[in-house]
Scaffold this motif. Structure first.
Motif, PDB file in Angstrom:
ATOM      1  N   TYR A  96      46.322  34.359  47.756  1.00  0.00           N
ATOM      2  CA  TYR A  96      46.037  33.972  49.233  1.00  0.00           C
ATOM      3  C   TYR A  96      46.661  32.771  49.719  1.00  0.00           C
ATOM      4  O   TYR A  96      47.088  31.911  49.004  1.00  0.00           O
ATOM      5  N   TYR A 128      35.858  39.479  48.887  1.00  0.00           N
ATOM      6  CA  TYR A 128      36.775  38.348  48.320  1.00  0.00           C
ATOM      7  C   TYR A 128      35.905  37.222  47.870  1.00  0.00           C
ATOM      8  O   TYR A 128      36.647  36.181  47.514  1.00  0.00           O
ATOM      9  N   SER A 143      45.150  37.220  52.889  1.00  0.00           N
ATOM     10  CA  SER A 143      45.546  38.055  51.462  1.00  0.00           C
ATOM     11  C   SER A 143      47.184  37.859  51.527  1.00  0.00           C
ATOM     12  O   SER A 143      47.902  37.924  52.519  1.00  0.00           O
ATOM     13  N   ILE A 170      43.536  36.474  42.563  1.00  0.00           N
ATOM     14  CA  ILE A 170      43.391  36.928  43.942  1.00  0.00           C
ATOM     15  C   ILE A 170      44.548  35.891  44.676  1.00  0.00           C
ATOM     16  O   ILE A 170      44.236  34.671  44.527  1.00  0.00           O
TER      17      ILE A 170
END
Length: 177
Positions: free
Chosen positions: A9, A106, A72, A7
């Motif tokens: 970010y 998330y 994001s 992920i």
């Protein structure tokens, strides 16, 4: 950009245009994480529009509060941390993390930990020596705070409608830990 478990970010200071995203994370988090603790009517009274206005008002103020967002890759607010430094905010503690929320989809990707770390880092840069926070007594997140070496430093109860809400305070005497 920070990456964790694939992920991607980034974390930065919140801006006025983040207000809606922060409100959505907050309200959605209340509706999921807090549903088992608060009466449904109480949870239902939180709306995106009202909370968005609260964040707009806060961001327009000249305040020393710390409000950070995790975004994001697409620029969507996926989490936030809200903290404040204040002498004796709790006996023996000079700063508090007031809110830490991450969108459910998330969670468990290190975003909450990164937000907490950055908020605490900013508190330390402002001269804070210790930090504390309140969480619901039955909240499973308590285990996470304990794993981060937080110590129980207080308890409180209050009424919401006909429901008793119990909270527990965790503290870190040395903010650097």
């Amino acid at each position: 950009m920070v990456g964790c478990n694939f992920i991607m970010y980034k974390i930065r200071k919140a801006a006025l245009e983040d207000s809606r995203g922060i409100a959505e994370v907050q309200v959605d988090s209340y509706r999921t994480a807090y549903a088992a603790f608060f009466p449904k009517a109480y949870i239902d009274h939180f709306t995106y529009d009202e909370q968005e206005q609260d964040w707009i008002d806060l961001l327009k103020e000249e305040t020393d509060d710390i409000l950070l967002v995790a975004l994001s890759m697409e620029g969507q607010v996926i989490g936030y941390a809200f903290a404040r430094a204040e002498a004796e905010i709790h006996p023996g503690y000079d700063s508090e993390v007031l809110a830490l929320h991450v969108r459910k989809t998330y969670q468990r990707n290190g975003i909450g930990k990164a937000l907490l770390h950055k908020a605490v880092e900013e508190l330390e840069q402002r001269g804070s020596k210790s930090v504390m926070l309140w969480t619901l007594k039955g909240n499973p997140i308590r285990k996470w705070y304990e794993n981060l070496q937080g110590k129980v430093i207080g308890k409180k109860s209050y009424q919401v409608d006909d429901c008793t809400i119990d909270e527990v305070a965790y503290g870190w005497e040395k903010i650097s830990t």
